[in-house]
Design a protein around this motif. Structure first.
Motif, mmCIF file in Angstrom:
data_model
loop_
_atom_site.group_PDB
_atom_site.id
_atom_site.type_symbol
_atom_site.label_atom_id
_atom_site.label_comp_id
_atom_site.label_asym_id
_atom_site.label_seq_id
_atom_site.Cartn_x
_atom_site.Cartn_y
_atom_site.Cartn_z
ATOM 1 N N ILE A 87 1.281 17.982 5.663
ATOM 2 C CA ILE A 87 0.110 16.937 5.612
ATOM 3 C C ILE A 87 0.917 15.572 5.393
ATOM 4 O O ILE A 87 0.459 14.632 5.892
ATOM 5 C CB ILE A 87 -0.702 16.942 4.508
ATOM 6 N N ASP A 88 1.874 15.220 4.786
ATOM 7 C CA ASP A 88 2.540 13.922 4.509
ATOM 8 C C ASP A 88 3.284 13.657 5.763
ATOM 9 O O ASP A 88 3.187 12.460 5.984
ATOM 10 C CB ASP A 88 3.633 14.242 3.370
ATOM 11 N N THR A 89 3.804 14.547 6.468
ATOM 12 C CA THR A 89 4.239 14.325 7.994
ATOM 13 C C THR A 89 3.267 13.444 8.726
ATOM 14 O O THR A 89 3.524 12.925 9.550
ATOM 15 C CB THR A 89 5.153 15.182 8.473
ATOM 16 N N ILE A 90 2.224 14.326 8.652
ATOM 17 C CA ILE A 90 1.041 13.965 9.601
ATOM 18 C C ILE A 90 0.362 12.610 9.185
ATOM 19 O O ILE A 90 0.285 11.860 10.238
ATOM 20 C CB ILE A 90 -0.164 14.961 9.532
ATOM 21 N N LYS A 91 0.356 12.395 7.960
ATOM 22 C CA LYS A 91 -0.086 11.159 7.593
ATOM 23 C C LYS A 91 0.935 9.894 7.949
ATOM 24 O O LYS A 91 0.361 9.016 8.525
ATOM 25 C CB LYS A 91 -0.210 11.003 6.070
ATOM 26 N N ALA A 92 2.160 10.201 7.969
ATOM 27 C CA ALA A 92 3.142 9.182 8.373
ATOM 28 C C ALA A 92 3.204 8.771 9.939
ATOM 29 O O ALA A 92 3.049 7.812 10.085
ATOM 30 C CB ALA A 92 4.438 9.692 7.837
ATOM 31 N N SER A 93 2.876 9.930 10.421
ATOM 32 C CA SER A 93 3.016 9.919 11.890
ATOM 33 C C SER A 93 1.561 9.333 12.619
ATOM 34 O O SER A 93 1.881 8.108 13.323
ATOM 35 C CB SER A 93 2.912 11.249 12.789
ATOM 36 N N VAL A 94 0.463 9.628 12.012
ATOM 37 C CA VAL A 94 -0.711 8.669 12.204
ATOM 38 C C VAL A 94 -0.434 7.131 11.915
ATOM 39 O O VAL A 94 -1.145 6.701 12.626
ATOM 40 C CB VAL A 94 -1.871 9.643 11.644
ATOM 41 N N ALA A 95 0.026 6.729 10.663
ATOM 42 C CA ALA A 95 0.160 5.623 10.269
ATOM 43 C C ALA A 95 0.962 4.844 10.911
ATOM 44 O O ALA A 95 0.769 3.457 11.260
ATOM 45 C CB ALA A 95 0.592 5.644 8.865
ATOM 46 N N MET A 128 0.919 -1.203 -0.006
ATOM 47 C CA MET A 128 0.067 0.074 -0.116
ATOM 48 C C MET A 128 0.833 1.076 -0.128
ATOM 49 O O MET A 128 1.756 1.253 0.950
ATOM 50 C CB MET A 128 -0.922 -0.126 1.129
ATOM 51 N N THR A 129 0.711 2.125 -1.004
ATOM 52 C CA THR A 129 1.476 3.312 -0.817
ATOM 53 C C THR A 129 0.551 4.557 -0.473
ATOM 54 O O THR A 129 -0.434 4.638 -0.777
ATOM 55 C CB THR A 129 2.088 3.720 -2.390
ATOM 56 N N THR A 130 1.385 5.276 0.403
ATOM 57 C CA THR A 130 0.738 6.302 0.716
ATOM 58 C C THR A 130 0.918 7.718 -0.133
ATOM 59 O O THR A 130 2.301 8.060 -0.655
ATOM 60 C CB THR A 130 1.309 7.121 1.889
ATOM 61 N N GLN A 131 -0.311 8.424 -0.719
ATOM 62 C CA GLN A 131 -0.245 9.559 -1.600
ATOM 63 C C GLN A 131 0.520 10.575 -0.990
ATOM 64 O O GLN A 131 0.215 11.115 0.226
ATOM 65 C CB GLN A 131 -1.606 9.747 -2.087
ATOM 66 N N THR A 132 1.261 11.184 -1.850
ATOM 67 C CA THR A 132 1.834 12.293 -1.265
ATOM 68 C C THR A 132 1.085 13.490 -1.662
ATOM 69 O O THR A 132 0.414 13.563 -2.697
ATOM 70 C CB THR A 132 3.406 12.542 -1.731
ATOM 71 N N THR A 133 1.089 14.723 -1.087
ATOM 72 C CA THR A 133 0.518 15.914 -1.458
ATOM 73 C C THR A 133 1.402 16.812 -1.660
ATOM 74 O O THR A 133 2.530 16.803 -1.482
ATOM 75 C CB THR A 133 -0.411 16.421 -0.206
ATOM 76 N N ASP A 134 1.057 18.210 -1.977
ATOM 77 C CA ASP A 134 1.806 19.242 -2.219
ATOM 78 C C ASP A 134 2.028 19.787 -0.931
ATOM 79 O O ASP A 134 3.130 20.842 -0.762
ATOM 80 C CB ASP A 134 0.992 20.279 -3.164
ATOM 81 N N ASN A 135 1.683 19.588 0.320
ATOM 82 C CA ASN A 135 1.756 20.154 1.516
ATOM 83 C C ASN A 135 2.714 19.086 2.380
ATOM 84 O O ASN A 135 2.275 18.011 2.740
ATOM 85 C CB ASN A 135 0.558 20.381 2.360
ATOM 86 N N PRO A 136 4.025 19.356 2.509
ATOM 87 C CA PRO A 136 4.778 18.384 3.403
ATOM 88 C C PRO A 136 4.232 18.142 4.664
ATOM 89 O O PRO A 136 4.542 17.152 5.069
ATOM 90 C CB PRO A 136 6.442 19.041 3.325
#
Length: 117
Positions: A11-19, A1-9
């Motif tokens: 948001i990407d950090t938050i997604k990774a931390s939560v995951a 499963m790949t995590t989609q990245t956004t234009d906002n770093p």
């Protein structure tokens, strides 16, 4: 499963931390030195319950502070996530703790408590 990245770093950090962290708290300050009463209360509840958790200090990063509000569509901090799901802020966490619902949530998600010293 790949995590989609956004234009906002942020948001990407938050997604990774939560995951990556079963119990993740975005707060003002740190668990050892909370810098707002609401963050301190959530830390106190989690510590009292013996639940291991990770924190992110939104005061250290303005992009993170704004990003977490966008990510959850929730205007206030602290914000608690359990197994990737947004639980709520201080008032919701406090109510869930008092009703026993928070304990049930941790048990249902297999979050092991550490024995109290």
């Amino acid at each position: 499963m790949t995590t989609q990245t956004t234009d906002n770093p942020a948001i990407d950090t938050i997604k990774a931390s939560v995951a990556e962290n079963p119990v993740m708290l975005f707060m003002k300050g740190t668990a050892m030195f909370p810098q707002c009463g609401f963050s301190a209360r959530v830390v106190q509840i989690l510590t009292h319950m013996g639940v291991p958790f990770k924190t992110a200090n939104v005061l250290e990063d303005a992009e993170l502070r704004e990003g977490i509000k966008q990510f959850s569509n929730w205007p206030t901090i602290p914000q608690l996530y359990v197994k990737g799901e947004f639980v709520g802020g201080c008032d919701i966490v406090t109510e869930m703790f008092q009703s026993g619902e928070l304990q049930t949530l941790f048990e249902k998600n297999g979050i092991a408590k550490t024995p109290a010293a």
